[in-house]
Enzyme design. Structure first.
Site, PDB file in Angstrom:
ATOM      1  N   ASN A   7       0.684  -0.947  -0.139  1.00 39.04           N
ATOM      2  CA  ASN A   7       0.163  -0.032  -0.321  1.00 39.04           C
ATOM      3  C   ASN A   7       1.244   0.974   0.217  1.00 39.04           C
ATOM      4  OD1 ASN A   7      -2.003   1.847   0.738  1.00 39.04           O
ATOM      5  ND2 ASN A   7      -2.948   1.183   2.430  1.00 39.04           N
ATOM      6  N   ARG A  92      -2.562  -2.099  -3.268  1.00 40.22           N
ATOM      7  CA  ARG A  92      -3.516  -1.588  -2.903  1.00 40.22           C
ATOM      8  C   ARG A  92      -3.972  -0.170  -3.982  1.00 40.22           C
ATOM      9  NH1 ARG A  92      -6.213   0.710   2.726  1.00 40.22           N
ATOM     10  NH2 ARG A  92      -8.341   1.887   1.573  1.00 40.22           N
ATOM     11  N   HIS A 181     -12.900   2.373   0.110  1.00 42.05           N
ATOM     12  CA  HIS A 181     -12.796   1.702   0.410  1.00 42.05           C
ATOM     13  C   HIS A 181     -13.938   0.002   0.015  1.00 42.05           C
ATOM     14  CE1 HIS A 181     -13.618   4.865   4.179  1.00 42.05           C
ATOM     15  NE2 HIS A 181     -12.389   4.194   3.726  1.00 42.05           N
ATOM     16  N   ARG A 242     -12.515  14.689   7.382  1.00 46.51           N
ATOM     17  CA  ARG A 242     -12.948  15.448   6.615  1.00 46.51           C
ATOM     18  C   ARG A 242     -14.230  15.826   6.851  1.00 46.51           C
ATOM     19  NH1 ARG A 242     -11.367  10.196   3.729  1.00 46.51           N
ATOM     20  NH2 ARG A 242      -9.518  10.559   3.224  1.00 46.51           N
ATOM     21  N   GLU A 389      -9.414  -6.417   4.299  1.00 48.55           N
ATOM     22  CA  GLU A 389      -8.166  -5.385   3.080  1.00 48.55           C
ATOM     23  C   GLU A 389      -7.014  -6.596   3.104  1.00 48.55           C
ATOM     24  OE1 GLU A 389      -9.009  -1.856   4.799  1.00 48.55           O
ATOM     25  OE2 GLU A 389      -9.679  -1.077   3.148  1.00 48.55           O
TER      26      GLU A 389
END
Ligand code: ADP
Length: 403
Positions: A7, A92, A181, A242, A389
């Site tokens: 990642n 990823r 996601h 956010r 994940e």
């Protein structure tokens, strides 16, 4: 087969090496400060070897991958005896745009398509490509697979992904909802379907991935029908820092009143908003939950408000997705907050009383493990399902490479 999962961010690179015979992590770690110094933390998991945690020069992602491979295969910190024991690499990748609805074996065409999607993921896709290119040069001949955060959501119908702005922006620039996601929503919805009996057909599942970044998805027959994040991860729920969805007119208003440029306003919306912006306490929900309960803290009221806004919005999305799905069979809580915060789950589900959904308050106190917390007489099942994940990326990589 051992599969290396990467990642890559612009100055960091996280990795895990999976032994796919057992699906256990053999080693994991992170390179940080790539290009501005360098630090590697490497943790062997499968044997008792020591942790390596030191500053080392990492001018580019290539040196980072080279250092990781060195640690994975070396005598002192290694978990495999040579590079030949690493059968494949899974990456990823943030934004697959409309090009990818599933994971793919990386070749030159795939690299070009990831490049073509840079306008949609300007921060992440270039960094993901640096990770891919570094592996291609440091591990020539080892197959590489790309797993996209957006792929699972590509089944959304046009009515769910189309924004009500001039259609030419979609035609010219692919401006539409993509959602993120996806690997997590795919994994936990599949686990929920197993708990519902195993047949995807006819199931209606709402997956709540609630962490630092948060998104919710509506999944029917195992396929995504809608999700809360948009063209970028900024839309939808309020998050750690956010804003989530706001009136777009606020952008010009704040720019004018605070004398900020467009970039500065977006920086505020990405990094200084969400529950941090409301509470003034922290972006970490643990800090906010603590401040909310501490009456002596001058920010206590704002911390309670931040939690209230967040929980209200989670419940509101769940309610709207019940309409999208024509009912709901299971609601799933996952990710850092969804798996660990009993208060959050209780507060969200208590707002769903009108739908007849309830949880078992005692079972709900459990943290971070797969559990059915459905309440007596509840109209839908409620599950805690820890997401994984990395394991999904490793499984996709193995099955694509072996196909
Ligand atoms: P990311 O989006 O960075 O992957 P995670 O899914 O790891 O984030 O979630 C991190 C968030 O989970 C933290 O910001 C923290 O607020 C929240 N969290 C973790 N453990 C708990 C807990 N026990 N109680 C409340 N919140 C928690």
């Amino acid at each position: 087969m051992n599969v290396l999962i990467i990642n890559a961010g612009s100055s960091s690179l996280k990795y895990q090496l999976f032994d796919m015979n057992t699906e256990e992590v053999a080693a994991k770690g992170v390179c940080e400060r790539i290009g501005i110094g360098g630090h590697l933390k490497h943790t062997p998991v499968s044997n008792g070897k020591p942790v390596f945690d030191e500053d080392i020069p990492l001018p580019t992602h290539s040196e980072a991958i080279s250092a990781v491979l060195d640690k994975l295969t070396g005598a002192e910190y290694g978990v495999v005896s040579s590079l030949s024991e690493i059968g494949a690499v899974g990456h990823r990748v943030l934004h697959g745009g409309q090009s990818f609805s599933e994971s793919v074996l990386i070749d030159d065409d795939v690299i070009r398509a990831i490049e073509d999607n840079i306008p949609l993921g300007p921060l992440h896709n270039p960094a993901n490509l640096m990770g891919i290119n570094a592996c291609r040069s440091e591990m020539p001949g080892v197959p590489q697979v790309a797993v996209f955060d957006t792929a699972f959501h590509q089944t959304m119908p046009e009515k769910a992904y189309t924004y009500a702005i001039p259609y030419s922006y979609y035609e010219k620039y692919n401006v539409r909802r993509y959602g993120f996601h996806g690997t997590s929503h795919r994994y936990v919805s599949a686990e929920a379907i197993k708990m519902l009996g195993g047949r995807a057909e006819g199931t209606r599942v709402i997956t709540c991935h609630l962490g630092n970044g948060s998104s919710i998805a509506a999944v029917k027959d195992g396929k995504c029908l809608d999700t809360s994040m948009g063209m970028t991860p900024l839309e939808g729920l309020p998050m750690g820092t956010r804003s989530g969805s706001i009136d777009p007119a606020i952008i010009e208003f704040v720019a004018n009143h605070e004398g900020l440029t467009r970039e500065e306003v977006f920086d505020v919306l990405n990094k200084k908003s969400g529950v941090l912006g409301i509470s003034g306490v922290s972006s970490d929900f643990r800090d906010i939950e603590a401040a909310a309960e501490d009456g002596g803290n001058p920010l206590s009221r704002r911390a309670r408000l931040a939690l209230d806004v967040f929980r209200y919005n989670v419940a509101k999305y769940i309610g709207s997705y019940v309409v999208t799905l024509g009912g709901v069979d299971a609601i799933v809580f996952t990710a850092g907050l969804g798996e660990n915060s009993a208060d959050l789950r209780e507060a969200v589900v208590s707002r769903l009383g009108g739908l007849g959904v309830s949880i078992d308050k005692e079972k709900n106190k459990t943290r971070g493990k797969l559990l059915d917390i459905t309440g007596e007489g509840s109209s839908a099942r409620v599950f805690i399902i820890p997401t994984n994940e990395e394991l999904v990326i490793a499984r996709d990589t193995k099955s694509i490479v072996e196909a």
